[in-house]
Design a protein around this motif. Structure first.
Motif, PDB file in Angstrom:
ATOM      1  N   ASP A 147       1.918  -5.498-106.761  1.00  0.00           N
ATOM      2  CA  ASP A 147       3.018  -4.548-106.723  1.00  0.00           C
ATOM      3  C   ASP A 147       3.598  -4.344-108.119  1.00  0.00           C
ATOM      4  O   ASP A 147       3.670  -5.289-108.920  1.00  0.00           O
ATOM      5  N   CYS A 148       4.011  -3.104-108.400  1.00  0.00           N
ATOM      6  CA  CYS A 148       4.728  -2.793-109.633  1.00  0.00           C
ATOM      7  C   CYS A 148       6.077  -2.190-109.259  1.00  0.00           C
ATOM      8  O   CYS A 148       6.223  -1.585-108.189  1.00  0.00           O
ATOM      9  N   VAL A 149       7.053  -2.341-110.142  1.00  0.00           N
ATOM     10  CA  VAL A 149       8.397  -1.847-109.863  1.00  0.00           C
ATOM     11  C   VAL A 149       8.670  -0.629-110.738  1.00  0.00           C
ATOM     12  O   VAL A 149       8.713  -0.725-111.973  1.00  0.00           O
ATOM     13  N   LEU A 150       8.840   0.516-110.095  1.00  0.00           N
ATOM     14  CA  LEU A 150       9.200   1.761-110.780  1.00  0.00           C
ATOM     15  C   LEU A 150      10.722   1.888-110.773  1.00  0.00           C
ATOM     16  O   LEU A 150      11.357   1.761-109.724  1.00  0.00           O
ATOM     17  N   VAL A 151      11.309   2.129-111.943  1.00  0.00           N
ATOM     18  CA  VAL A 151      12.753   2.283-112.077  1.00  0.00           C
ATOM     19  C   VAL A 151      13.037   3.600-112.790  1.00  0.00           C
ATOM     20  O   VAL A 151      12.383   3.933-113.789  1.00  0.00           O
ATOM     21  N   VAL A 152      13.999   4.349-112.287  1.00  0.00           N
ATOM     22  CA  VAL A 152      14.412   5.612-112.889  1.00  0.00           C
ATOM     23  C   VAL A 152      15.922   5.585-113.101  1.00  0.00           C
ATOM     24  O   VAL A 152      16.680   5.265-112.174  1.00  0.00           O
ATOM     25  N   ARG A 153      16.345   5.882-114.311  1.00  0.00           N
ATOM     26  CA  ARG A 153      17.764   6.078-114.614  1.00  0.00           C
ATOM     27  C   ARG A 153      17.991   7.568-114.830  1.00  0.00           C
ATOM     28  O   ARG A 153      17.291   8.206-115.624  1.00  0.00           O
ATOM     29  N   ALA A 154      18.973   8.146-114.123  1.00  0.00           N
ATOM     30  CA  ALA A 154      19.302   9.562-114.282  1.00  0.00           C
ATOM     31  C   ALA A 154      20.741   9.689-114.752  1.00  0.00           C
ATOM     32  O   ALA A 154      21.636   9.033-114.218  1.00  0.00           O
TER      33      ALA A 154
END
Length: 625
Positions: A147-154
């Motif tokens: 598993d990989c962790v995708l993170v998005v800051r908007a």
């Protein structure tokens, strides 16, 4: 890679988020993500991108957190938000990587306004512009077995009015004609498995008089050695053309003759129009020197032309009267994001069922899947930019960059027939007195024409035109008699243009003779009718009953519909939108009058509904009062 159904004959084109460059290997990332507001903007310093455990809430992507469908439903000021999602080996496999592809690309349809992306704490990239797509090759950041962790800051500062924002309110509570904000992810997010050397963009440039189409192909990088681009065009299973050409540059172009168009007596059969939305399917392959297929994609285009001449708007070189409606593209439960892919098709069907042949997307860059259905079902679209609210060097830079991306994204859609970079002097409020603002409007006109010389451009829709290919006027006269007086003959229109205009603003800042111009009233009507609405409901005039509403709308539309001097109109508006209760339907798309009545008012005919309109009408239950 096996061939799939042609785009124009397959529902795939209505679901895949990028309908004019379709590949079978992709995986939708919509659904539940971890989420958190970051009102004090501490997430970066505390490294939430490496430790998303701080994200304690759940949001449904791609619905904005202000909306009910997101599961958050907090419309107040929250300038920074964070998202997180696990990308599992199953997600990667579902995107097609296990089927012989080399790379994995992460796509975002749109994130408002500024986005930064990490995978397992590794910074992937960022993008600025809330209405346009972006993507990253994330192959090296993925672990196929873990598993990989995708993170998005908007980041979407509600007080930064130099951001292109359209009708998103700068006040905390929506008021008058402005709506709740749309922050963060609001269009699809998906994975796509692709070959290393691949097509990254396609553009189609039809030439109706010549009976051909130009194709522009962009590749990942300069091919070494050269590659062959192979194009096959077809319609309803009939092969129209096959052509191959050598690509030695990252961007290549060729012209493809459509031999069927050589017969001038039959040449109109393939032309695209709202009455005959014929799409030509395209299969484009990239072939290596050894004959192996490096990449292939499915696309489409419409063979049609638009322009102005002799005071008329022209479609396929014939005068065409534009019956348009103002479309805010806003849903009460999901805001600027559509509640579903199916809702985008239903919106096009509804507009056509009501008798319109066009829609002016207002202060918003619409989802490409909406444009797909406009292409496929036959609806003219005015492509418009979401405005800033101030004039500054930063606003100029942001608008210019984002508008360029918009035009490049959408210029192959046959449905789009007009470009509108500015509306009602929003963002250039002193254009009549400030040479810099006037120069900006002129520069946007010329920039748009440079990117796409095939369509008319409106420099500033409604009033205070700089250079425009169509003279557009916003006129909210309350009665049919007032509209009749303003547009009854060419002398009346000359007098209107020579004065201050219906809104008390000059219509042209660069003088031009009225005679010979294509003239449209691109906003009018705005009749409010919502007996159960709150006290803050708003419209330009108010009807007191169904009968009064019908009479008012019929009179206003009728005064322009048969006007021999005008090239078209745009009625305000399709739906009630929050406190704006001046729609032909309520916010849930229920018509305020029977569909047949509205259709007769708009078209001036009592003809039976076409098939697509019948389908739309059958799914609605209009008021009958």
């Amino acid at each position: 890679m096996s061939r799939s159904l042609p785009i124009s004959a397959s529902a795939q084109g209505g679901v895949y988020p990028r309908p004019q460059l379709v590949r079978p290997n992709w995986h939708d990332l919509a659904g539940e993500w971890a989420f958190e507001h970051d009102d004090h903007d501490i997430g970066r310093s505390e490294k939430w991108f490496a430790n998303p455990a701080h994200l304690g809430r759940v949001i449904t992507v791609p619905f904005p957190p202000e909306s009910e469908m997101s599961g958050i439903a907090e419309p107040g000021f929250h300038p920074v938000v964070w998202y997180s999602r696990i990308i599992s080996p199953e997600d990667v496999a579902a995107s097609g990587l296990s089927r012989g592809q080399d790379r994995v690309v992460l796509h975002f349809g749109a994130v408002d306004y500024r986005a930064s992306v990490w995978i397992d704490g590794q910074f992937i990239g960022s993008h600025e512009g809330g209405q346009t797509p972006f993507s990253f090759d994330i192959t090296e950041a993925l672990s196929p077995q873990e598993d990989c962790v995708l993170v998005v800051r908007a980041e979407d500062d509600p007080h930064d009015v130099a951001q292109p924002r359209g009708k998103q309110d700068w006040l905390e509570d929506a008021h008058v004609i402005w709506y709740h904000r749309t922050t963060g992810i609001w269009q699809p997010v998906w994975l796509e498995s692709v070959p290393d050397q691949r097509i990254t963009a396609l553009r189609w440039i039809p030439n109706v008089p010549a009976g051909d189409v130009a194709i522009e192909v962009e590749l990942t990088r300069r091919p070494a050695p050269s590659v062959t681009v192979q194009v096959e065009l077809s319609v309803a299973g009939e092969i129209l053309a096959r052509q191959s050409f050598l690509a030695v540059e990252p961007r290549s172009q060729a012209t493809i003759q459509i031999s069927r168009q050589a017969n001038g007596q039959a040449c109109e059969a393939l032309l695209w129009s709202p009455e005959n939305p014929r799409l030509i399917d395209a299969h484009v392959s990239i072939i290596a020197d050894d004959g192996s297929i490096l990449d292939e994609s499915f696309s489409y285009f419409g063979l049609r032309s638009v322009g102005v001449a002799g005071g008329r708007f022209l479609l396929n070189d014939r005068p065409y009267f534009v019956r348009s409606v103002l479309e805010q593209g806003y849903w009460p439960q999901s805001h600027l994001a559509a509640p579903s892919a199916e809702a985008l098709r239903a919106e096009v069907e509804l507009i056509k069922a009501l008798g319109f042949n066009a829609a002016r997307i207002h202060e918003k860059v619409e989802d490409p899947r909406f444009l797909y259905w406009a292409d496929r079902l036959g609806l003219l679209i005015w492509g418009e930019m979401g405005s800033t609210y101030e004039f500054s060097s930063e606003a100029v830079s942001r608008v210019t960059r984002e508008w360029t991306e918009v035009v490049r994204r959408d210029r192959s859609h046959p449905s789009i027939v007009t470009w509108v970079p500015l509306n009602e002097s929003w963002g250039v409020q002193q254009i009549a007195h400030d040479d810099a603002q006037l120069s900006f409007a002129q520069s946007l006109y010329h920039l748009t024409r440079a990117l796409d010389p095939s369509r008319p451009v409106i420099s500033n829709d409604g009033w205070e035109h700089a250079i425009s290919d169509i003279l557009t006027i916003h006129d909210y006269a309350g009665t049919a008699e007032q509209l009749d007086a303003n547009y009854k003959d060419i002398d009346a229109i000359r007098s209107l243009v020579a004065g201050m205009g219906p809104a008390g603003r000059r219509l042209q800042l660069i003088p031009r003779e009225v005679d010979g111009q294509s003239i449209m009233v691109t906003e009018f009507g705005g009749v409010s009718f919502a007996p159960d609405a709150a006290d803050d409901s708003w419209g330009y005039t108010t009807a007191t009953s169904h009968e009064d509403f019908e009479n008012r709308v019929s009179g206003l539309v009728g005064s322009l519909r048969d006007n021999p001097i005008l090239s078209g109109f745009c009625y305000t508006q399709l739906t009630d939108t929050m406190q704006e209760t001046n729609g032909l339907t309520d916010a849930n798309r229920e018509p305020k009058l029977p569909i047949a009545v509205i259709r007769s008012i708009v078209s001036g005919e009592n003809a039976p509904l076409p098939r697509v309109a019948r389908v739309a009408a059958s799914s609605l239950h209009p008021a009958t009062g």
